[in-house]
Motif scaffolding. Sequence first.
Motif: not given
Length: 419
Positions: A70-73, A75-76, A81, A84, A86, A89-90
């Motif tokens: 899961f690449d935070d950047e 998806h969000i 960032l 939030t 994790r 973010r999910l």
Amino acid sequence: MTAVAAQERGLLGATAIRAAVTGIGVVAPGGVTTESWWESVLRGHNAVAPLTRFDASGLPARLAGEVAGFDDERHIPSRLLPQTDRVTRLALAAAAQALDDAALDPARMPDYAVGVITANAAGGFEFGQRELQALWSRGSRHVGAYQSFAWFYAANSGQISIRHGLRGPSGVVVSEQAGGLDAVAQARRQIRKGVTAVVTGGADSTLCPWGWTAHLAAGGMSTGTDPDRAYLPFDEDARGHVVGEGGALFVLEDEDTARARGATLHGVVAGCAATFDPAGRADGGRLLAAARLALADARLTPDQVDVVFADAAGDRAGDRAEARALAALFGPRGVPVTAPKARTGRLLSGGSAVDLAAALLSLRDQVIPPTTAVASRPAADCPVDLVTGRPRPARLRTALVLARGRGGFHSATVVTAAR
């Protein structure tokens, strides 16, 4: 018309409204999209593995179901960032998937037409731990303003609402593993009241030292070191559960409205029920009551259920209690039962939501996913027709999803294939 008659007419009209699922978004161990996760479930991929998010080498429980890749950047948005956890973010990624799947653009809809109701059992544990570390090691000036809300159970609902402009009824449900089903039940209630659509479901992430300490203190975790044998629901060797992270979110709409706009219907939430046992008895009675109430709400009988997605505690007493409830409702081995969470872990509020997603996809594909970690036959004192080994093709129209939350929560949801 008298006031009583008008009220009765209104209640009957609300009951006639059917809540259809038009969007599904899953971010869970095994896949960061609905279809990639579902493919991993059907092939029996084991997402339980040694923890990598922190060093757990000195702890008694060291396995977890992590959401890998899961690449935070990706998806969000970058501006979110810093504010939030994790889990949020999910949840944001799952909500975006669900809305895309439903082909629903809230910006094109009237104000207050779309709401959001999510479940979360633990809040933003990792964010809170980081800010507490800053407080005690560096001082209060190093605690960010976002700590005021990023840790809170309602952060997921709030951030989803802000990002997509959802100004309709909103809320959060806190009932541990049962929460995902309870949130969907609340969303269904809003649909019956006339709300056009609701984003709903559950997600949790507690894979950090603070969260892990809480899980260890609560008990019930498997201390096994073999990922293939750590979490064994309904198995003679069951010795506890594995904790995971992630969840699933859905778009619920009034069925007639959804059909009118040409939406694809994944299924209908036909019945919901919840019971509570403050004494925490493990006899399965309150779970059985929840299942019966959900079937009554759906106006269905036990013989019309084609598959059960079990809560699957993974400990001997909890499994026996659930098996006893299922036998009382369907007869011994009277209906196929599955628990794909054996390969992902228990995801708290996200767990029952992910099970609901699996139930809907099973109805779509006419196949029951397996409980792959368990031997070919469950324990002798668990008389359930457990689907093991490989997916089982079946003619499926109705699924029952069960969940138990720590503290005495019991929930059941019935979903049926769309007409």
